[in-house]
Enzyme design. Structure first.
Site, short mmCIF file in Angstrom:
data_model
loop_
_atom_site.label_atom_id
_atom_site.label_comp_id
_atom_site.label_asym_id
_atom_site.label_seq_id
_atom_site.Cartn_x
_atom_site.Cartn_y
_atom_site.Cartn_z
N ASP A 354 71.73 24.96 81.37
CA ASP A 354 71.58 23.54 81.10
C ASP A 354 72.42 23.11 79.89
O ASP A 354 72.68 23.88 78.98
CB ASP A 354 70.12 23.16 80.88
CG ASP A 354 69.47 23.94 79.74
OD1 ASP A 354 69.69 25.16 79.65
OD2 ASP A 354 68.75 23.32 78.94
N GLU A 355 72.82 21.86 79.93
CA GLU A 355 73.56 21.20 78.85
C GLU A 355 74.78 22.02 78.42
O GLU A 355 74.97 22.37 77.26
CB GLU A 355 72.62 20.93 77.66
CG GLU A 355 71.52 19.94 78.03
CD GLU A 355 70.65 19.54 76.85
OE1 GLU A 355 70.44 18.33 76.68
OE2 GLU A 355 70.19 20.44 76.11
#
Length: 549
Positions: A354-355
């Site tokens: 994620d991110e």
């Protein structure tokens, strides 16, 4: 009959009408209660209507005027030679012994036996053959749960729990009767994956509180706990080959508060506790970003060979990026994932992703290509956030969707190629979002995904949420709980419940039964149960809570 068993006794019938009326509730429209010829609600005094269960069962048939009374002499029977049936029976017995005060021995059920009491049987005359499905039959003599697998028996137990009086949630002896409405429930889940994600990386949560969370989600047929063990602010699992991960990386959390970590014995305890309630733990080691705690613990993991200072900020660390081109990074991950795989009986290891918008396609391909091989080398399957989908083998992959517009095309392509996707849209399923702008009060809860009422968390369809993703690619749903703004189990529960029940129903109940007007009263009936179980929850004004909630 075993020598230790008492002879069968004659149970007094609870039939209160000369004629028994069976009414089938297809539960596809409004909630309907069977009635007698005088127009009075069916069932026996003090029983819970079969149609009030959350998540909503597929098919309910009520035998009017019939009920089962659990009595002190009763036993719980489990299919002979079945470890799964015995585990479900032991769990049920453990639930019932304190409030009833009954001994409720667990006994072996031989082929052809037809005892009175509570019977859990694997296989046999079970009309529900779908994985995790069950058939629950209740008459005046017995309660019978039939299933073809372990998960089905636990799901049947979860339903029976809701059909017993609310006082069954007490931890001290209570007066009876312990009466269950007669009838039949035939039930099976819509999706195989029904998850809750709990972040202990930002703020640590001790074992007893994780167990309390497990206890509550298990009531509603959630079958996976995705445990977010590492992040920029904290490393929460001891790794024998890399001890500084917890010595340094485990000491702190967001704002410098609520540090801590699980020993390997602690983690095994959580895994076993969850399994005893029908839940599989999926541990997550985040990467290639969100790794600041690891980079603060070991200098050699940094690109420049210099250890970072521990990070206690609220947002993602700008420096928490693993060096994807260094061999030591993958030696580190091999060791960590190897130790974790040995402690984890479930099939998945979550590997983050994620991110990672600051990463190039080449970096993502390098990282996830190598980590995928490491996970498989240790006998597990990788599970990544949606950003990883474009860099993982598409066939057989499992990815989690959490926000629109990040890597939708890659996720859809993976789904079309045979990959599976867990839906956890932040605007619907992220439990750390506030209910309203004003509740919870600052600093608890977030709004970056929007504010989400219970009705909004219920109002979506996983099969159509991401346009272009084939419905057959949807593995199920998950309700994540990130803890940047949360300072203990009381606040976690306040945000999780009752929205977790909405997500649980979406994951379980068939789409044609989806109706807020029928869900709201069933949800409301869970209020007194949560209260009796000492679970904190939000009294959303859109739910018609009864007295005692």
């Amino acid at each position: 009959m075993n020598a230790s068993e008492s002879p069968p006794r004659r149970r007094r019938s609870r039939r209160t009408k000369s004629m028994v009326v069976a009414v089938v509730l297809a539960v596809t429209g409004s909630l309907v209660y069977a009635t007698t010829s005088q127009g009075r609600p069916s069932g026996t005094e003090g029983t819970v209507p079969l149609g009030t269960v959350v998540p909503q069962p597929v098919k309910v048939s009520t035998d009017e005027g019939v009920a089962f009374d659990l009595e002190a002499e009763d036993a719980i029977y489990a299919s002979q030679g079945s470890a799964s049936a015995k585990a479900a029976a032991e769990f049920l017995a453990g639930l019932l012994r304190k409030p009833t005060g009954y001994s409720l021995p667990v006994r072996s059920l031989s082929a052809g036996d037809d005892p009175e009491g509570i019977v859990l049987s694997l296989g046999g005359k079970n009309a529900v053959t779908k994985k995790e499905g069950y058939q629950l039959d209740i008459d005046s003599k017995s309660v019978r749960i039939r299933a073809d697998d372990r998960g089905g028996l636990f799901n049947g137990v979860a339903t029976l729990r809701q059909l017993l009086p609310v006082k069954v949630e007490r931890q001290q002896k209570m007066a009876g009767p312990w009466r269950v409405q007669g009838g039949r429930i035939s039930d099976a889940p819509r999706y195989g994956y029904r998850g809750a994600m709990l972040d202990v990386g930002r703020h640590f949560m001790p074992v007893k509180n994780v167990k309390k969370y497990i206890d509550t989600i298990a009531r509603y047929k959630v079958n996976n706990l995705h445990l977010h063990l590492t992040d920029d602010q904290g490393w929460r699992i001891a790794v024998k080959s890399w001890p500084k991960l917890t010595e340094i990386g485990g000491k702190t959390g967001v704002g410098g508060m609520l540090g801590g970590y699980f020993t390997q014995a602690d983690y095994k305890d959580i895994v076993q506790y969850a399994a005893a309630r029908g839940i599989t733990v999926i541990p997550e080691i985040d990467g290639p970003n969100h790794a600041h705690a690891a980079l603060a613990s070991y200098a050699e993991l940094n690109c420049d060979g210099k250890a970072l200072e521990p990070y206690t900020g609220f947002a993602q660390s700008p420096d928490g990026n693993l060096c994807v081109d260094k061999d030591i990074t993958y030696k580190f991950l091999d060791d960590v994932i190897g130790e974790l795989a040995d402690l984890t009986p479930g099939p998945y290891i979550a590997i983050g992703g994620d991110e990672t918008q600051n990463r190039s396609k080449a970096e993502m391909d390098t990282y996830f290509g190598k980590v995928n091989k490491i996970v498989k080398k240790h006998g597990k399957k990788p599970y990544g956030w949606m950003e990883s989908a474009g860099s993982m083998p598409k066939k057989g992959s499992l990815s989690e969707y959490w926000a629109p517009g990040i890597s939708d095309d890659e996720l859809i392509a993976a789904g079309k190629a045979g990959g599976k996707v867990v839906l956890a849209p932040s605007s619907k399923a992220y439990l750390d979002m506030k209910y309203t702008e004003d509740y919870p009060e600052y600093p608890v809860g977030q709004t970056w995904g929007g504010t989400v009422t219970v009705e909004q968390s219920y109002d979506w369809n996983p099969d159509t949420h991401l346009k272009g993703l084939p419905a057959k690619a949807v593995a199920g749903v998950e309700a994540p709980m990130f803890t940047e703004t949360l300072f203990g189990i009381h606040q976690v529960e306040d945000l999780a419940f009752p929205r977790m029940l909405a997500i649980a129903e979406i994951g379980w109940a068939k789409e044609s039964s989806h109706d807020w007007k029928t869900f709201a009263p069933r949800l409301a009936a869970q209020g007194p149960r949560l209260r009796e179980a000492r679970v904190n929850y939000y009294l959303d004004p859109g739910v018609p809570w009864p007295m005692g909630s």
